[in-house]
Motif scaffolding. Structure first.
Motif, mmCIF file in Angstrom:
data_model
loop_
_atom_site.group_PDB
_atom_site.id
_atom_site.type_symbol
_atom_site.label_atom_id
_atom_site.label_comp_id
_atom_site.label_asym_id
_atom_site.label_seq_id
_atom_site.Cartn_x
_atom_site.Cartn_y
_atom_site.Cartn_z
ATOM 1 N N UNK A 251 0.846 -1.191 0.000
ATOM 2 C CA UNK A 251 0.000 0.000 0.000
ATOM 3 C C UNK A 251 0.876 1.234 0.000
ATOM 4 N N UNK A 252 0.489 2.217 -0.767
ATOM 5 C CA UNK A 252 1.167 3.507 -0.725
ATOM 6 C C UNK A 252 0.311 4.490 0.041
ATOM 7 N N UNK A 253 0.938 5.274 0.900
ATOM 8 C CA UNK A 253 0.198 6.262 1.689
ATOM 9 C C UNK A 253 0.942 7.591 1.711
ATOM 10 N N UNK A 254 0.190 8.674 1.788
ATOM 11 C CA UNK A 254 0.800 9.962 2.119
ATOM 12 C C UNK A 254 1.322 9.817 3.549
ATOM 13 N N UNK A 255 2.592 10.174 3.764
ATOM 14 C CA UNK A 255 3.206 9.931 5.073
ATOM 15 C C UNK A 255 2.368 10.526 6.202
ATOM 16 N N UNK A 256 1.767 11.673 5.959
ATOM 17 C CA UNK A 256 0.976 12.341 6.988
ATOM 18 C C UNK A 256 -0.319 11.608 7.321
ATOM 19 N N UNK A 257 -0.702 10.640 6.512
ATOM 20 C CA UNK A 257 -1.908 9.858 6.768
ATOM 21 C C UNK A 257 -1.656 8.682 7.701
ATOM 22 N N UNK A 282 11.009 17.182 3.981
ATOM 23 C CA UNK A 282 11.780 16.057 4.516
ATOM 24 C C UNK A 282 11.602 15.893 6.030
ATOM 25 N N UNK A 283 11.726 17.012 6.750
ATOM 26 C CA UNK A 283 11.632 16.926 8.222
ATOM 27 C C UNK A 283 10.293 16.364 8.679
ATOM 28 N N UNK A 284 9.248 16.721 7.954
ATOM 29 C CA UNK A 284 7.913 16.200 8.294
ATOM 30 C C UNK A 284 7.893 14.681 8.106
ATOM 31 N N UNK A 285 8.536 14.227 7.064
ATOM 32 C CA UNK A 285 8.574 12.785 6.821
ATOM 33 C C UNK A 285 9.376 12.081 7.904
ATOM 34 N N UNK A 286 10.449 12.730 8.381
ATOM 35 C CA UNK A 286 11.242 12.125 9.452
ATOM 36 C C UNK A 286 10.374 11.883 10.678
#
Ligand code: M6R
Length: 365
Positions: A251-257, A282-286
């Motif tokens: 599954x692919x997801x928006x990281x924030x989800x 990037x920092x948000x993804x971290x």
């Protein structure tokens, strides 16, 4: 002819520096540092109030990436839907507006039908197709070809990176027409585009480490792909590629989800493939990677050395991509995403060129 490769898919992955370079040469005046479209446009980007995009599968994910480019570079609002929905939604489409359709084969039934619907609403239709003699190419008001050459593998690879290349050129052309980028910014973007074939060649040198990583991935029952910004559609594409040819559920997801549901799936058995160049988000993804790590999830980072040095987390593996201009990252990051799926499926002994239940061209709905 597969050349020296075991499969068409491998050959087509490796051809990408060349075919993306060829496609670029068709859309870019290198000396002038400008985009020059191969066909005159029968509409004016400056007069559009929005752009509708429709496609299926991997071509749809190329469209999702392009949404970020058209909105950021050209400040053009984009609505996008899979063609099987777009054709029946009866969405109101402005007369003289623009529908952009993306298709490798140019024969996908739903994409063709949604293009015909747009036409019936008085819209201009622009197609990005790989087969210039196809029905979609013939019926659209203007064709912007991808010069990927024949794609034999059922899993789309080189057509996808060429679609992204053409779409970024179109977004730049739209930005110029709408006055949202100046000549210096256009040159900066074109200069970034010109580096792409070389960067893709560099990405291909990571194949050995990806092959080793693929053995881990092959043990999984489920794999989660995460990304933000243009890496979000790349996560969707990574998951599609893996499920198509390895039959592993992905599954692919928006990281924030993550927090809104999929985090419930995380444990040590689920590899989480994070696509994250060192860009503005990037920092948000971290912070999402931290959430995964805190639950014992095993992270595979597809990123760059700057990001790898910053995140400070334990990973199962890091696939280090070259430093690049974040705008062009999706085109280059397509390579490791395809290689992960390819080597996982090959390791599992699957028929990557002819996966079960799938056809290269979906000409019936
Ligand atoms: O020929 P098209 O680009 O219109 O095909 C669209 C999809 O059927 C296609 O991208 C499909 O999802 C691929 N098998 C993905 O690898």
């Amino acid at each position: 002819d597969k050349g020296n490769h075991r499969h068409f898919m491998a050959k087509e992955i490796h051809e990408q520096p060349e075919v993306v370079g060829r496609t670029l040469a068709h859309y870019v005046d290198l000396a002038a540092g400008r985009v020059v479209l191969p066909e005159p446009l029968p509409f004016d980007f400056a007069r559009l109030s929005r752009l509708s995009i429709t496609a299926c599968g991997t071509a749809y994910y190329a469209g999702l990436v392009a949404r970020y480019w058209f909105e950021q570079i050209a400040r053009l609002p984009v609505e996008i839907d899979v063609a099987s929905e777009a054709r029946y939604r009866e969405a109101p489409l402005e007369r003289d507006g623009l529908t952009l359709v993306i298709s490798q084969s140019g024969e996908t039934a739903d994409t063709l039908a949604s293009m015909r619907y747009a036409k019936s609403q008085g819209q201009h239709t622009l197609s990005v197709v790989n087969v210039p003699t196809s029905t979609i190419a013939r019926e659209s008001s203007v064709v912007m070809p991808t010069l990927a050459g024949p794609e034999i593998g059922v899993a789309s690879t080189k057509a996808f990176s060429c679609q992204l290349t053409v779409l970024l050129c179109l977004a730049i052309a739209a930005g110029r027409a709408r006055g949202t980028i100046d000549a210096a910014e256009e040159r900066r973007l074109v200069d970034a585009l010109i580096t792409v074939p070389g960067l893709m060649a560099e990405a291909l040198t990571r194949e050995g480490e990806i092959e080793i990583l693929a053995r881990e991935v092959s043990k999984a029952r489920d794999v989660l792909y995460l990304g933000r910004g243009t890496s979000y559609p790349m996560a969707l594409e990574g998951a599609l590629k893996l499920k198509e040819i390895s039959y592993i559920h992905a599954e692919g997801y928006a990281a924030g989800e993550l927090k809104h549901g999929p985090i419930a799936l995380i444990d040590e058995s689920v590899p989480v493939i994070v696509i994250a160049p060192h860009d503005a988000v990037f920092e948000k993804t971290v912070s999402n990677m931290q959430e995964v790590a805190a639950r014992g999830g095993r992270i595979v980072l597809i990123g760059d050395s700057k990001g790898a040095a910053e995140h400070g987390l334990d990973t199962l593996a890091t696939v280090t991509m070259p430093d690049l201009d974040a705008t062009v990252a999706p085109i280059v990051y397509a390579v490791p995403i395809q290689l992960v799926a390819y080597h996982t499926a090959v390791f599992m002994g699957k028929d990557v060129d002819q996966p079960r239940n799938l056809a290269k061209s979906v000409t019936v709905e």
